[in-house]
Design an enzyme around this catalytic site. Structure first.
Site, PDB file in Angstrom:
ATOM      1  N   HIS A   1      -3.094   0.273  -4.030  1.00  9.21           N
ATOM      2  CA  HIS A   1      -4.558   0.330  -5.003  1.00  9.21           C
ATOM      3  C   HIS A   1      -5.203   1.089  -5.725  1.00  9.21           C
ATOM      4  O   HIS A   1      -3.814   1.303  -6.468  1.00  9.21           O
ATOM      5  CB  HIS A   1      -5.543   0.453  -3.736  1.00  9.21           C
ATOM      6  CG  HIS A   1      -5.546  -0.156  -2.757  1.00  9.21           C
ATOM      7  ND1 HIS A   1      -5.714  -1.798  -2.855  1.00  9.21           N
ATOM      8  CD2 HIS A   1      -4.605  -0.433  -1.649  1.00  9.21           C
ATOM      9  CE1 HIS A   1      -4.657  -2.451  -1.004  1.00  9.21           C
ATOM     10  NE2 HIS A   1      -4.397  -1.712  -0.467  1.00  9.21           N
TER      11      HIS A   1
ATOM     12  N   GLU B   1      -8.905   4.709   0.883  1.00 13.22           N
ATOM     13  CA  GLU B   1      -6.875   4.240   1.096  1.00 13.22           C
ATOM     14  C   GLU B   1      -6.303   4.505  -0.351  1.00 13.22           C
ATOM     15  O   GLU B   1      -5.212   5.238   0.054  1.00 13.22           O
ATOM     16  CB  GLU B   1      -6.652   2.597   1.153  1.00 13.22           C
ATOM     17  CG  GLU B   1      -5.259   2.824   1.253  1.00 13.22           C
ATOM     18  CD  GLU B   1      -5.430   1.158   1.583  1.00 13.22           C
ATOM     19  OE1 GLU B   1      -4.474   0.464   1.625  1.00 13.22           O
ATOM     20  OE2 GLU B   1      -6.256  -0.232   1.636  1.00 13.22           O
TER      21      GLU B   1
ATOM     22  N   HIS C   1      -0.029   2.548   2.638  1.00 12.51           N
ATOM     23  CA  HIS C   1      -0.675   2.082   2.487  1.00 12.51           C
ATOM     24  C   HIS C   1      -1.240   1.891   4.033  1.00 12.51           C
ATOM     25  O   HIS C   1      -0.802   3.420   4.784  1.00 12.51           O
ATOM     26  CB  HIS C   1      -1.144   0.193   2.278  1.00 12.51           C
ATOM     27  CG  HIS C   1      -0.302  -0.153   1.367  1.00 12.51           C
ATOM     28  ND1 HIS C   1      -1.810  -1.085  -0.245  1.00 12.51           N
ATOM     29  CD2 HIS C   1       0.733  -0.696   0.235  1.00 12.51           C
ATOM     30  CE1 HIS C   1      -0.534  -1.598  -0.732  1.00 12.51           C
ATOM     31  NE2 HIS C   1       0.370  -1.457  -0.739  1.00 12.51           N
TER      32      HIS C   1
ATOM     33  N   GLU D   1       2.032  -0.167   6.242  1.00 16.73           N
ATOM     34  CA  GLU D   1       0.882   0.808   6.966  1.00 16.73           C
ATOM     35  C   GLU D   1       0.426   1.685   8.039  1.00 16.73           C
ATOM     36  O   GLU D   1       0.943   1.512   8.880  1.00 16.73           O
ATOM     37  CB  GLU D   1      -0.020  -0.911   7.275  1.00 16.73           C
ATOM     38  CG  GLU D   1      -0.058  -1.944   6.397  1.00 16.73           C
ATOM     39  CD  GLU D   1      -0.921  -1.974   4.883  1.00 16.73           C
ATOM     40  OE1 GLU D   1      -2.112  -0.512   5.824  1.00 16.73           O
ATOM     41  OE2 GLU D   1      -1.922  -3.020   4.645  1.00 16.73           O
TER      42      GLU D   1
END
Length: 282
Positions: A76, A114, A169, A245
């Site tokens: 992101h 995040e 992430h 993740e």
């Protein structure tokens, strides 16, 4: 690791792997941190506070170069939420599909984002790898910009001929009891590098996190590994690539770890060691 994690991961919206399409005409020497990005795009959102991650050592202290290249992809970006038109545009995602350029990512219930977590952890991983003589390339230059898109992020690793591409992430599920990390890889593979090399990279990352005391996901994948066919950054990679993740930001224990400097350093340390182990065996 000194950090107790009673963690719960949730359903994650695949945080994309984005890269810019072009690279500097004269790449820096190995053992340095490089940032490949698309043309700068100003953000209309408030800048995130400076990362607390320690900075790389001065060039006079650089260790012998290994010749290895690692691309780190912090998921992101801080300016994504202010540019919905840009991040919602459709881009190639592999397997004949398209998907939005990028997403805003998730956050803890208290508002720690995040994109801030992935930026901080990636910088810490970069410092650890550079200290071992590994050249590191980041897919974005700060935490206030927009994108890059998932296809652009994948292109950075491809253009660099990276020995490993690791996307960082965190998840954001509200499912009861969901917790733990998982490592995604492209499956079924679309090229040779998405096969055995990517599987070894994903396994090394899984083993490193598990050895470091982080629990595997209770809801997605099996034993911390998650084969995926829908992640554009992985589908478009022609280099060994995996997406971590790190945990569930909606779980209280994992959120506390991610929001703390100590927790982020622990994540970075075990991921960096796992990457080193993978490179040493390659």
């Amino acid at each position: 690791m000194g950090l107790v994690l009673a963690i719960g991961l949730t359903l994650f919206t695949a945080c994309g792997v984005d890269t810019p399409a072009s690279s500097p005409s004269s790449p820096p020497p190995p053992g340095t941190t490089t940032v490949f990005t698309t043309l700068p795009r100003p953000s209309s959102t408030t800048s995130a506070p400076p990362s607390s991650a320690p900075q790389p050592p001065p060039s006079s202290q650089q260790p012998p170069k290994t010749g290895k290249v690692v691309v780190l992809d912090p998921g992101h970006n801080g300016g994504n939420s202010g540019k919905p038109g840009e991040i919602n545009k459709q881009v190639p995602a592999g397997r004949g599909k398209t998907k939005p350029c990028n997403t805003t990512g998730t956050s803890t219930n208290s508002g720690y984002t995040e994109h801030a977590f992935t930026w901080d952890v990636s910088q810490r991983i970069s410092q650890a790898l550079v200290a071992k003589g590994i050249r590191v390339i980041l897919t974005r230059q700060n935490d206030t910009g927009v994108g890059p898109c998932v296809n652009e992020r994948a292109a950075i690793g491809n253009d660099a001929g990276a020995d490993a591409v690791v996307s960082i992430h965190a998840d954001g599920s509200n499912s009861a009891g969901a917790h733990g990390f998982h490592v995604a890889y492209s499956a079924p593979p679309l090229n040779a590098q998405q096969g055995e090399p990517s599987m070894r990279l994903a396994t090394a990352l899984r083993d490193g996190l598990r050895t470091g005391g982080f629990p595997t996901s209770t809801y997605l994948g099996a034993n911390g590994l998650a084969p995926r066919a829908d992640l554009g950054g992985l589908n478009l990679s022609t280099r060994p690539a995996a997406l971590v993740e790190c945990g569930n930001m909606r779980n209280a224990a994992e959120a506390a770890a991610m929001a703390s400097e100590e927790g982020r350093q622990q994540y970075a340390a075990v991921i960096a060691k796992a990457i080193e182990d993978y490179l040493a065996a390659s």
